[in-house]
Write an enzyme that holds these catalytic residues in place. Structure first.
Site, short mmCIF file in Angstrom:
data_model
loop_
_atom_site.label_atom_id
_atom_site.label_comp_id
_atom_site.label_asym_id
_atom_site.label_seq_id
_atom_site.Cartn_x
_atom_site.Cartn_y
_atom_site.Cartn_z
N ALA A 182 -2.67 -13.69 33.39
CA ALA A 182 -1.23 -13.97 33.45
C ALA A 182 -0.99 -15.43 33.81
CB ALA A 182 -0.56 -13.04 34.46
N CYS A 201 0.16 -7.38 20.34
CA CYS A 201 -1.24 -7.69 20.59
C CYS A 201 -1.44 -8.12 22.04
CB CYS A 201 -1.65 -8.82 19.65
SG CYS A 201 -3.31 -9.40 19.93
N GLU A 241 -6.38 -22.05 41.49
CA GLU A 241 -7.13 -20.78 41.51
C GLU A 241 -8.05 -20.80 42.72
OE1 GLU A 241 -7.50 -17.76 40.16
OE2 GLU A 241 -9.33 -17.54 41.35
N GLN A 256 0.84 -1.20 0.00
CA GLN A 256 0.00 0.00 0.00
C GLN A 256 0.88 1.25 0.00
OE1 GLN A 256 -2.06 1.60 3.57
NE2 GLN A 256 -3.97 1.18 2.49
N TYR A 279 -6.50 10.79 4.41
CA TYR A 279 -5.16 11.16 3.93
C TYR A 279 -5.28 11.83 2.56
CZ TYR A 279 -3.56 8.42 7.89
OH TYR A 279 -3.35 7.95 9.17
C1 LIG Z 1 -1.99 -0.85 14.09
C2 LIG Z 1 -2.83 -0.54 12.89
C3 LIG Z 1 -2.28 0.16 11.84
C4 LIG Z 1 -3.04 0.41 10.68
N1 LIG Z 1 -2.45 1.02 9.60
C5 LIG Z 1 -3.15 1.15 8.45
C6 LIG Z 1 -2.54 1.65 7.27
O1 LIG Z 1 -1.36 2.00 7.26
N2 LIG Z 1 -3.29 1.73 6.15
C7 LIG Z 1 -4.61 1.37 6.12
O2 LIG Z 1 -5.25 1.45 5.06
N3 LIG Z 1 -5.22 0.91 7.23
C8 LIG Z 1 -4.53 0.77 8.37
N4 LIG Z 1 -5.13 0.25 9.48
C9 LIG Z 1 -6.57 -0.11 9.41
C10 LIG Z 1 -6.75 -1.58 9.08
O3 LIG Z 1 -6.27 -1.89 7.80
C11 LIG Z 1 -8.23 -1.99 9.19
O4 LIG Z 1 -8.97 -1.30 8.24
C12 LIG Z 1 -8.80 -1.69 10.56
O5 LIG Z 1 -7.94 -2.16 11.56
C13 LIG Z 1 -10.17 -2.34 10.75
O6 LIG Z 1 -10.13 -3.70 10.47
P1 LIG Z 1 -9.95 -4.84 11.60
O7 LIG Z 1 -11.05 -4.65 12.58
O8 LIG Z 1 -10.03 -6.11 10.83
O9 LIG Z 1 -8.63 -4.62 12.22
C14 LIG Z 1 -4.39 0.00 10.62
C15 LIG Z 1 -4.93 -0.71 11.71
C16 LIG Z 1 -4.16 -0.98 12.83
C17 LIG Z 1 -4.78 -1.77 13.96
S1 SF4 Z 2 -6.74 -8.03 20.64
FE1 SF4 Z 2 -6.38 -5.88 21.02
S2 SF4 Z 2 -4.19 -5.63 20.71
FE2 SF4 Z 2 -4.74 -7.57 19.77
S3 SF4 Z 2 -5.10 -7.05 17.64
FE3 SF4 Z 2 -7.05 -6.98 18.70
S4 SF4 Z 2 -7.26 -4.87 19.23
FE4 SF4 Z 2 -5.13 -5.13 18.75
#
Ligand SMILES: Cc1cc2nc3c(=O)[nH]c(=O)nc-3n(C[C@H](O)[C@H](O)[C@H](O)COP(=O)(O)O)c2cc1C
Ligand code: SF4
Length: 643
Positions: A395, A364, A414, A96, A166
């Protein structure tokens, strides 16, 4: 089962083996403009895990500014070092490209921000300079040159980042694009810049080279892109040669965020993808809280999208696709949308790539190995030991899971009748119910790895002597701090008592402590029709939370009528209310009839003190230092790898 998820799909000239893709995720696993081994390992792990396509977020061609001296200039050789092993692991690899426009951080580097028009970024309020037509053409060439480099390095496709507010997104939005020339005014003009990039890449690299674009289906920001705007530009993008449309949402200052926290429902942005799919003649990608294969399959089955981007789901468990294919569903560790290990850490950095090696890169909460794939290698233990784990919170369970996996014989004691520790309390908060998924995963792992788990048994010295372990891991947690109210006629409880339904509270509650626990407990109480006031000595609330979750929680508490008093110290209660102090001035809050303490916890050191000099032991999690589940699980993982 999962028939649609594992159906191949063609995008442009390439075919993905399945419909699960890892969308672009900035990782900060290497300084800007470079590729590190751990960045490669992170991506390869997700390819090995079975995803059909991995999209690498490169920062190319121009993340920082219009000044080309700041270009993130990754060499073809470096790009190859990432593309080749990902492909060898069985996935297609995409890249990207982004220019961050007015939302950029160029001014940190002493460079000016650029955008279609001089409209300030909603967060920083900094006013960018409008790009000239010559500069727009230069940027198109830079995107094209970067695409050429990616193709030379073996990348299967490029994705143009036209989402999230952006630069390209700013061209597509009437809020930020006020141009009167051929790049503004009509949808065709607003789409011209990305269309030129796409068609230039196609004409230079070949019509058969796959180019996709990510756009917002909705900015969810005042005056920003709406689904109708998105639907209006998509035909131009496809006409220019876009081989797929990836539909995302959110921008800086938006009411809904690109990376939805657990307050948002799963698949929150799929309705936007569905609307684009109705008008697009190329495959449509959806993303946003799709954290399990069942939902992914349902989206495909219903025809709402063609491809499922699982970002955080694959950070949390890179093996999700393989486990799904093998129908080993209980073994999937689900992303709980906490954001703590991933975007909250990335957001801490001032400059992308400023890698202090500690907390700026992606990892994570539920998967400490994310971003540390090589560092945290799981090897069988050289000497198999009898390991005793005291405490079945996150933990303790993580330590037991890893220790057992390494071949140790593990017993976990526990004292309560339930595994999960503090996670059980967190899961009581309505929007945090999904935390139960992590408790369920860890409980299942203990069974699967044959950990001898004993509930209702406190790990005291007598029991330990009987079991005679080689090594003990103390994960007994912490104890809430209970200050003095100065009046014992008023009801008091700790936040834990409240969340554990052990507190007898009246209807007008003062929560002392405005950290995340205080605010979440307030939410819990308001849902039970209590009137709540929170006092916090600091000038901000919930600073132990990431900005996204904090924003959502604050919005909700405000809407629910919770009174938040900052820079305010609790002094004491009286029979008719509470006395607090702000700026040296005492104030009386009438009617308060219950105090709830949310002022932190102290480590439970009882067992550690008892064991000193008698056994080899390690103390982890809150028992070592009260922090949060992110650090507790990581520490547990590391200790269990070391014993
Ligand atoms: C740490 C992090 C960095 C991300 N960086 C980008 C990025 O550089 N470009 C982009 O299009 N989306 C970026 N995203 C968005 C993800 O591509 C995605 O659209 C978003 O996390 C929602 O999807 P999910 O719930 O499956 O994570 C980022 C997401 C996270 C968690
Ligand atoms: S569990 Fe929390 S830290 Fe791990 S990927 Fe999902 S949002 Fe990010």
């Amino acid at each position: 089962m999962f028939k649609r998820l594992f159906e191949p799909i063609s995008i442009g000239s390439i075919t993905l083996k399945n419909r699960i893709i890892m969308p672009a995720i900035s990782t900060n696993l290497a300084p800007l403009g470079t590729i590190s081994q751990r960045m490669i390992d992170y991506h390869v792990a997700r390819a090995k895990g079975g995803a059909g396509l991995i999209i690498f977020q490169s920062g190319l061609p121009i993340i920082l500014a219009s000044d080309s001296t700041l270009n993130a200039d990754i060499s073809v050789e470096e790009l190859k070092s990432l593309a080749e092993p990902v492909k060898a692991a069985g996935a297609k690899i995409g890249i990207q490209f982004v220019h961050t426009g007015a939302q950029g951080i160029a001014d940190f580097a002493g460079k000016e921000l650029v955008a279609p028009s001089p409209i300030p970024c909603r967060i920083s309020n900094k006013i960018p300079r409008a790009l000239t037509i010559k500069e727009i053409a230069r940027l198109s060439r830079q995107f094209t040159n970067s695409a050429q480099r990616a193709k030379n390095a073996g990348f299967d496709l490029v994705e143009i980042h036209g989402a999230h507010g952006y630069l390209i997104s700013e061209f597509l939005s009437g809020y930020s694009n006020k141009r009167k020339d051929s790049y503004g005014g009509t949808y065709e003009n607003m789409a011209r810049f990305p269309c030129e990039i796409i068609s230039q890449i196609k004409s230079k690299l070949g019509q058969d080279f796959t180019v996709g674009i990510r756009i917002n289906g909705d900015d969810f920001a005042p005056g920003g892109i709406t689904i109708e705007d998105a639907k209006s530009v998509v035909p131009y993008l496809i006409e220019a040669g876009a081989d797929y449309i990836s539909v995302s949402a959110g921008a800086y200052g938006a009411l809904k965020t690109t990376i939805p926290p657990m307050m948002e429902k799963r698949g929150v942005y799929t309705a936007l993808a569905e609307k684009i799919k109705k008008i697009a003649k190329v495959p449509v990608v959806t993303a946003g809280r799709i954290n399990n294969p069942e939902l992914a399959e349902e989206i495909l089955e219903k025809g709402l999208a063609d491809i499922i981007a699982m970002g955080r789901a694959l950070i949390a468990d890179p093996e999700l696709p393989n486990k799904t294919k093998q129908k080993d569903l209980q073994n999937i560790r689900k992303c709980i949308a906490c954001n703590q290990g991933c975007i909250d850490r990335i957001n801490k950095t001032i400059l992308p790539g400023k890698d202090d090696g500690k907390d700026s890169y992606v990892t994570c909460l539920v998967n400490p190995r994310a971003g540390r794939e090589t560092e945290l290698l799981l090897k069988p233990a050289k000497v198999k030991k009898k390991v005793l784990i005291a405490g079945g919170g996150p933990a303790g369970m993580e330590a037991a899971r890893i220790a057992a996996q390494r071949g140790h014989t593990v017993t976990l004691l526990e004292k309560s009748d339930k595994l999960g520790g503090q996670l059980n309390l967190a899961a009581k908060i309505p929007f945090k119910k999904e935390i139960q998924e992590e408790i369920d995963y860890l409980s299942y792992q203990l069974k699967r790895k044959k950990v001898d788990t004993v509930l209702g048994k406190k790990a005291d010295i007598k029991t330990i002597n009987k079991l005679s372990p080689d090594v003990i891991i103390i994960a007994t947690g912490s104890i809430p701090i209970v200050p003095d109210t100065g009046n014992n006629t008023i009801k008091t409880a700790t936040a834990w008592d409240v969340l554990g339904d052990k507190a007898d509270t009246n209807n007008n509650i003062l929560i002392v402590g405005g950290g995340s626990v205080g605010l979440e407990t307030a939410y819990y109480l308001v849902c039970r029709e209590k009137k709540v006031t929170i006092v916090e000595q600091l000038k901000n609330f919930a600073m132990d939370m990431g900005p996204i979750s904090r924003f959502y929680l604050r919005e909700r508490l405000n809407a629910m009528g919770v009174t938040l008093m900052k820079l305010t110290k609790f002094i004491k209660t009286s029979d008719q209310g509470a006395i607090v102090e702000k700026n040296g001035k005492k104030n009386f809050i009438p009617g308060i009839n219950t105090i709830v303490w949310a002022v932190g916890t102290t480590s439970d050191k009882t067992l550690a003190d008892e064991l000193k000099g008698k056994y080899e032991f390690f103390t982890i999690g809150d028992a070592d230092k009260p922090e949060n589940a992110l650090s507790a699980i990581e520490q547990a993982h590391r200790i269990a790898l070391a014993i």
